[in-house]
Design a protein around this motif. Sequence first.
Motif, PDB file in Angstrom:
ATOM      1  N   GLU A  61      -3.501 -79.981 -11.076  1.00 38.19           N
ATOM      2  CA  GLU A  61      -4.349 -79.099 -11.868  1.00 38.19           C
ATOM      3  C   GLU A  61      -3.718 -77.702 -11.904  1.00 38.19           C
ATOM      4  O   GLU A  61      -3.997 -76.863 -11.031  1.00 38.19           O
ATOM      5  CB  GLU A  61      -5.755 -79.032 -11.256  1.00 38.19           C
ATOM      6  N   PRO A  62      -2.837 -77.431 -12.872  1.00 35.82           N
ATOM      7  CA  PRO A  62      -2.069 -76.187 -12.893  1.00 35.82           C
ATOM      8  C   PRO A  62      -2.902 -74.911 -12.943  1.00 35.82           C
ATOM      9  O   PRO A  62      -2.420 -73.847 -12.532  1.00 35.82           O
ATOM     10  CB  PRO A  62      -1.221 -76.322 -14.168  1.00 35.82           C
ATOM     11  N   ALA A  63      -4.123 -74.985 -13.434  1.00 34.74           N
ATOM     12  CA  ALA A  63      -4.984 -73.801 -13.521  1.00 34.74           C
ATOM     13  C   ALA A  63      -6.030 -73.781 -12.415  1.00 34.74           C
ATOM     14  O   ALA A  63      -7.052 -73.115 -12.528  1.00 34.74           O
ATOM     15  CB  ALA A  63      -5.660 -73.739 -14.884  1.00 34.74           C
ATOM     16  N   ARG A  64      -5.773 -74.469 -11.336  1.00 33.21           N
ATOM     17  CA  ARG A  64      -6.745 -74.593 -10.248  1.00 33.21           C
ATOM     18  C   ARG A  64      -7.193 -73.221  -9.755  1.00 33.21           C
ATOM     19  O   ARG A  64      -6.404 -72.275  -9.686  1.00 33.21           O
ATOM     20  CB  ARG A  64      -6.142 -75.379  -9.092  1.00 33.21           C
ATOM     21  N   ASP A  65      -8.455 -73.117  -9.371  1.00 30.67           N
ATOM     22  CA  ASP A  65      -9.007 -71.858  -8.894  1.00 30.67           C
ATOM     23  C   ASP A  65     -10.048 -72.134  -7.819  1.00 30.67           C
ATOM     24  O   ASP A  65     -10.347 -73.294  -7.513  1.00 30.67           O
ATOM     25  CB  ASP A  65      -9.610 -71.066 -10.054  1.00 30.67           C
ATOM     26  N   GLY A  66     -10.592 -71.074  -7.261  1.00 28.23           N
ATOM     27  CA  GLY A  66     -11.568 -71.187  -6.184  1.00 28.23           C
ATOM     28  C   GLY A  66     -11.161 -70.270  -5.045  1.00 28.23           C
ATOM     29  O   GLY A  66      -9.967 -70.037  -4.820  1.00 28.23           O
ATOM     30  N   THR A  67     -12.126 -69.751  -4.310  1.00 27.52           N
ATOM     31  CA  THR A  67     -11.826 -68.773  -3.263  1.00 27.52           C
ATOM     32  C   THR A  67     -10.893 -69.334  -2.205  1.00 27.52           C
ATOM     33  O   THR A  67      -9.899 -68.692  -1.826  1.00 27.52           O
ATOM     34  CB  THR A  67     -13.130 -68.296  -2.602  1.00 27.52           C
ATOM     35  N   ARG A  68     -11.180 -70.518  -1.703  1.00 26.48           N
ATOM     36  CA  ARG A  68     -10.329 -71.108  -0.665  1.00 26.48           C
ATOM     37  C   ARG A  68      -8.917 -71.348  -1.172  1.00 26.48           C
ATOM     38  O   ARG A  68      -7.938 -71.112  -0.452  1.00 26.48           O
ATOM     39  CB  ARG A  68     -10.944 -72.408  -0.164  1.00 26.48           C
ATOM     40  N   PHE A  69      -8.833 -71.831  -2.407  1.00 26.65           N
ATOM     41  CA  PHE A  69      -7.505 -72.065  -2.964  1.00 26.65           C
ATOM     42  C   PHE A  69      -6.747 -70.752  -3.118  1.00 26.65           C
ATOM     43  O   PHE A  69      -5.547 -70.680  -2.841  1.00 26.65           O
ATOM     44  CB  PHE A  69      -7.598 -72.769  -4.321  1.00 26.65           C
ATOM     45  N   ARG A  70      -7.406 -69.716  -3.588  1.00 29.29           N
ATOM     46  CA  ARG A  70      -6.751 -68.416  -3.761  1.00 29.29           C
ATOM     47  C   ARG A  70      -6.178 -67.909  -2.440  1.00 29.29           C
ATOM     48  O   ARG A  70      -5.047 -67.413  -2.386  1.00 29.29           O
ATOM     49  CB  ARG A  70      -7.732 -67.396  -4.332  1.00 29.29           C
ATOM     50  N   VAL A  71      -6.973 -68.042  -1.381  1.00 27.90           N
ATOM     51  CA  VAL A  71      -6.513 -67.594  -0.065  1.00 27.90           C
ATOM     52  C   VAL A  71      -5.307 -68.409   0.390  1.00 27.90           C
ATOM     53  O   VAL A  71      -4.303 -67.858   0.847  1.00 27.90           O
ATOM     54  CB  VAL A  71      -7.660 -67.697   0.959  1.00 27.90           C
ATOM     55  N   ALA A  72      -5.399 -69.736   0.269  1.00 34.08           N
ATOM     56  CA  ALA A  72      -4.301 -70.600   0.692  1.00 34.08           C
ATOM     57  C   ALA A  72      -3.041 -70.347  -0.125  1.00 34.08           C
ATOM     58  O   ALA A  72      -1.925 -70.321   0.422  1.00 34.08           O
ATOM     59  CB  ALA A  72      -4.715 -72.070   0.572  1.00 34.08           C
ATOM     60  N   ARG A  73      -3.207 -70.138  -1.421  1.00 33.97           N
ATOM     61  CA  ARG A  73      -2.045 -69.928  -2.289  1.00 33.97           C
ATOM     62  C   ARG A  73      -1.355 -68.605  -1.986  1.00 33.97           C
ATOM     63  O   ARG A  73      -0.122 -68.543  -1.898  1.00 33.97           O
ATOM     64  CB  ARG A  73      -2.486 -69.965  -3.760  1.00 33.97           C
ATOM     65  N   LEU A  74      -2.131 -67.535  -1.799  1.00 29.57           N
ATOM     66  CA  LEU A  74      -1.527 -66.245  -1.494  1.00 29.57           C
ATOM     67  C   LEU A  74      -0.875 -66.279  -0.118  1.00 29.57           C
ATOM     68  O   LEU A  74       0.229 -65.740   0.068  1.00 29.57           O
ATOM     69  CB  LEU A  74      -2.579 -65.142  -1.555  1.00 29.57           C
ATOM     70  N   ALA A  75      -1.525 -66.923   0.850  1.00 35.31           N
ATOM     71  CA  ALA A  75      -0.932 -67.064   2.177  1.00 35.31           C
ATOM     72  C   ALA A  75       0.376 -67.836   2.107  1.00 35.31           C
ATOM     73  O   ALA A  75       1.352 -67.498   2.789  1.00 35.31           O
ATOM     74  CB  ALA A  75      -1.909 -67.763   3.118  1.00 35.31           C
TER      75      ALA A  75
END
Length: 214
Positions: A72-86
């Motif tokens: 899902e290339p446009a995936r979003d969500g608070t947990r995902f945002r944190v994991a992706r930035l980390a």
Amino acid sequence: MTPARARSVHLVVAAVAWFALVFQLVLVFTGEAVLVETDPPGLAARIYRYFAYFTIQSNILVAVTSTMLAREPARDGTRFRVARLAALVGITVTGLVHFFLLRPLLDLEGSNWVVDKLLHMVVPALAVVAWALVGPRPRADLRVAAYALVWPIVWTIWTLVVGQVDGWVPYPFLDPAEDGWGAVGIACAGITILFLLLFALYTWLDAKLRPAPR
């Protein structure tokens, strides 16, 4: 870049990251050692040490988040945002610390050399380029950055505490037996500053660069 092309880019990053992680784990099971030249520990200790490396943890974050984005290339969500930035900041630190601090200390050959380059150079480069090309953006802000910073802080505290118990730390610049706690403190302060600068940089770029994927 379209979602279909973004999916392909993330799939490549995920495949390379998972391959490198499994490759290194196989070497761990077969008794290969990178920083321990004599008297390697038993299998249980080797497996713990494998997962204790910041390099491995940052590569796992890249592999997991890239796999999610390949679906899902446009995936979003608070947990995902944190994991992706980390994942992005962590893998960038992995590449920089390896190049400037660890690379001169290592003399690797064969499979160890290959997997070392994959984990410390190839995956970091692919992850950053993929983010620059296909995002997803925008996903970062100060709140997300603050949550993402918890992981490296906890990792550092855990590493130093456990190191005092069993005498092993994953990186020589975190070993007070080498040059004392003063040197460890300086190293931790320097890396903390690097983390803060990278979190600020990625958060700023996330807002300035064109949203992606289209």
